[in-house]
Scaffold this active site. Structure first.
Site, PDB file in Angstrom:
ATOM      1  N   CYS A  27      -7.942   6.920 -21.627  1.00 44.16           N
ATOM      2  CA  CYS A  27      -6.801   6.337 -20.905  1.00 44.16           C
ATOM      3  C   CYS A  27      -6.158   5.160 -21.647  1.00 44.16           C
ATOM      4  O   CYS A  27      -4.936   5.125 -21.783  1.00 44.16           O
ATOM      5  CB  CYS A  27      -7.215   5.910 -19.505  1.00 44.16           C
ATOM      6  SG  CYS A  27      -8.707   6.659 -18.896  1.00 44.16           S
ATOM      7  N   ARG A  56     -20.559   7.958 -25.174  1.00 39.28           N
ATOM      8  CA  ARG A  56     -21.176   6.948 -24.317  1.00 39.28           C
ATOM      9  C   ARG A  56     -22.646   6.824 -24.689  1.00 39.28           C
ATOM     10  O   ARG A  56     -23.338   7.826 -24.868  1.00 39.28           O
ATOM     11  CB  ARG A  56     -21.016   7.314 -22.833  1.00 39.28           C
ATOM     12  CG  ARG A  56     -19.558   7.252 -22.416  1.00 39.28           C
ATOM     13  CD  ARG A  56     -19.336   7.503 -20.939  1.00 39.28           C
ATOM     14  NE  ARG A  56     -17.908   7.723 -20.695  1.00 39.28           N
ATOM     15  CZ  ARG A  56     -17.376   8.157 -19.561  1.00 39.28           C
ATOM     16  NH1 ARG A  56     -18.159   8.408 -18.530  1.00 39.28           N
ATOM     17  NH2 ARG A  56     -16.074   8.331 -19.445  1.00 39.28           N
ATOM     18  N   HIS A  74      -3.039  12.528 -18.830  1.00 40.41           N
ATOM     19  CA  HIS A  74      -2.514  11.389 -18.083  1.00 40.41           C
ATOM     20  C   HIS A  74      -1.040  11.597 -17.825  1.00 40.41           C
ATOM     21  O   HIS A  74      -0.292  11.962 -18.730  1.00 40.41           O
ATOM     22  CB  HIS A  74      -2.748  10.085 -18.859  1.00 40.41           C
ATOM     23  CG  HIS A  74      -4.200   9.754 -18.968  1.00 40.41           C
ATOM     24  ND1 HIS A  74      -4.923   9.982 -20.109  1.00 40.41           N
ATOM     25  CD2 HIS A  74      -5.073   9.265 -18.049  1.00 40.41           C
ATOM     26  CE1 HIS A  74      -6.182   9.626 -19.894  1.00 40.41           C
ATOM     27  NE2 HIS A  74      -6.306   9.192 -18.659  1.00 40.41           N
ATOM     28  N   LYS A 108     -10.042   8.446  -6.298  1.00 47.83           N
ATOM     29  CA  LYS A 108     -10.020   9.803  -6.864  1.00 47.83           C
ATOM     30  C   LYS A 108     -10.077  10.856  -5.770  1.00 47.83           C
ATOM     31  O   LYS A 108     -10.644  10.620  -4.706  1.00 47.83           O
ATOM     32  CB  LYS A 108     -11.279  10.048  -7.726  1.00 47.83           C
ATOM     33  CG  LYS A 108     -11.574   9.056  -8.789  1.00 47.83           C
ATOM     34  CD  LYS A 108     -12.770   9.540  -9.628  1.00 47.83           C
ATOM     35  CE  LYS A 108     -14.099   9.343  -8.928  1.00 47.83           C
ATOM     36  NZ  LYS A 108     -15.252   9.874  -9.654  1.00 47.83           N
ATOM     37  N   HIS A 159      -4.752  10.224 -13.698  1.00 49.27           N
ATOM     38  CA  HIS A 159      -5.753  10.754 -14.639  1.00 49.27           C
ATOM     39  C   HIS A 159      -6.148  12.127 -14.114  1.00 49.27           C
ATOM     40  O   HIS A 159      -6.531  12.243 -12.949  1.00 49.27           O
ATOM     41  CB  HIS A 159      -7.009   9.884 -14.683  1.00 49.27           C
ATOM     42  CG  HIS A 159      -6.758   8.424 -14.931  1.00 49.27           C
ATOM     43  ND1 HIS A 159      -7.140   7.794 -16.095  1.00 49.27           N
ATOM     44  CD2 HIS A 159      -6.178   7.466 -14.163  1.00 49.27           C
ATOM     45  CE1 HIS A 159      -6.823   6.508 -16.031  1.00 49.27           C
ATOM     46  NE2 HIS A 159      -6.238   6.289 -14.870  1.00 49.27           N
TER      47      HIS A 159
HETATM   48 ZN   LIG Z   1      -8.027   8.563 -17.754  1.00 52.38          ZN
END
Ligand SMILES: [Zn+2]
Length: 407
Positions: free
Chosen positions: A101, A130, A152, A236, A282
């Site tokens: 993002c 990660r 996005h 979300k 997103h």
């Molecule tokens: Zn994102």
């Protein structure tokens, strides 16, 4: 209900030669074989086809960034334990991207926009990293390097609903094509008792959460509450679907973000010639391709639908004297864009058929004297033991029709 042991994606991935791990490369870092890469690419192309119809455009970004980008986005603070950090020889701090993002905001920010040019919809399938603890790594379900089919959408608040509904349709078409039963939508909202976990002020959260509730209501979706399940920058909608074993998975997510545009000062010029704050959606469909494949492999028990199978047809000669025609058939299938292999091992036909079935190849094409003479193939599907003799051209026509319908 658990999938039984034979459906474990780690075991099937090895048997079907889809992916591997290497001690030298490191744990949690899957390596994709040619067959596994075919699967990944076909799934990604399917998502892309659905996105393109809805006005998305592809973008591309580097996998590292200066620390400053993540300080501004808030990731440096919120993700600090999970970031792979890099220090350059000049002493500058960089990080491997844990998500895309912040990079994408900088593509939007490259120039001023008129409201007439919005939405700007960017799609990017790309790897993220990660630093998961090694004890938590598990096959493809939990990895350190994963591929997001990320997108996005930068738009005005008034466009959010329409954009959400478009992504909703994409998600529904993708998952139903693969035989998942859509179940519930989780409204993943912030936890008002822990404001320190989130960016931004109350007003933004309330507005964003109200919009999401309205959309779910309008779709008539069965919802479940997910207080505390929001991303740190916005609420979300999480899509839950049931697999062939009756297990419920969170499969896709759409997030509404009013904080990142604020932090990066993203705007457009509105009808009155004023600068107007925009919002950011997103929208990952598979989420992580690695995790999605761990679910899909178990869902189909390794027997991928025909359009998706890394090897779609195997051509078997009754004996060695048919090898010339076997090669001819394989070449014709490849020319018709059907992924075909031959088995020319010096083994009995029965053994070859059993091998091909254990590889879960959708169609076996058996050729012997009769077929050579009549220029036909005897087609046996992995699902039944029946052999159906037909001209090769008929099989190709049938196969291409199935591929076009993603069967
Ligand atoms: Zn994102």
């Amino acid at each position: 209900m658990d999938a039984n042991k034979t459906d474990d994606h780690k075991k099937l991935g090895k048997e079907l030669d889809l992916f591997t791990f290497s001690d030298l490369v490191g744990s949690g870092l899957p390596l994709w074989t040619p067959k596994g890469t075919i699967l990944r690419n076909l799934l990604d192309e399917f998502v892309w086809e659905l996105r393109r119809k809805n006005g998305y455009e592809k973008v591309e970004i580097p996998h590292i960034t200066k620390r400053e980008l993540y300080e501004k986005s808030g990731h440096w603070e919120k993700f600090k334990d999970d970031l792979f950090r890099i220090t350059t020889r000049e002493g500058d701090e960089f990080a491997l991207k844990p998500m895309n993002c912040p990079h994408h905001t900088q593509i939007y920010a490259r120039k001023p926009w008129s409201y007439r040019e919005l939405p700007q919809r960017y799609a990017n399938t790309t790897m993220c990293y990660r630093d998961e603890q090694s004890g938590e790594l598990n096959g493809l379900s939990r990895v350190r390097a994963f591929t997001q089919d990320d997108a996005h959408c930068f738009c005005r608040e008034s466009q959010v609903k329409e954009e959400f509904l478009k992504i909703w349709d994409i998600i529904e078409e993708f998952y139903s094509t693969l035989g998942f039963k859509p179940k519930k939508i989780r409204l993943s909202f912030h936890d008002q008792n822990h404001p320190e976990k989130y960016l931004g002020d109350k007003k933004h959260w309330k507005t964003a959460e109200d919009i999401l509730s309205d959309i779910a209501k309008e779709k008539g979706a069965e919802t479940i509450d997910g207080v505390g399940e929001a991303a740190f920058y916005g609420p979300k909608l999480d899509f839950m679907a049931e697999d062939a074993h009756g297990r419920l998975w969170q499969v896709a997510t759409i997030q509404l973000d009013m904080n990142m545009p604020e932090r990066f000062d993203l705007t457009c010029t509105n009808e009155q010639g004023q600068r107007e704050r925009i919002v950011m959606i997103h929208a990952a469909v598979m989420g992580s391709i690695e995790r999605f494949l761990s679910v899909l492999i178990e869902h189909v028990g390794g027997a991928f639908p025909f359009w998706l199978s890394p090897v779609q047809a195997k051509v078997l000669g009754v004996s060695e004297k048919h090898a010339g025609y076997v090669r001819e058939v394989v070449a014709a299938l490849k020319t018709a864009h059907i992924r075909a292999e031959m088995d020319d091992a010096n083994e009995s036909l029965g053994k070859k058929i059993r091998n091909a079935k254990s590889e879960k190849i959708p169609y076996l094409l058996v050729v012997g004297d009769k077929e050579v003479e009549a220029r036909t193939v005897s087609v046996e599907s992995r699902n039944d033991g029946k052999q159906d003799a037909m001209p090769l051209a008929d099989f190709i026509a049938r196969a291409n029709a199935e591929i076009a319908q993603r069967k």
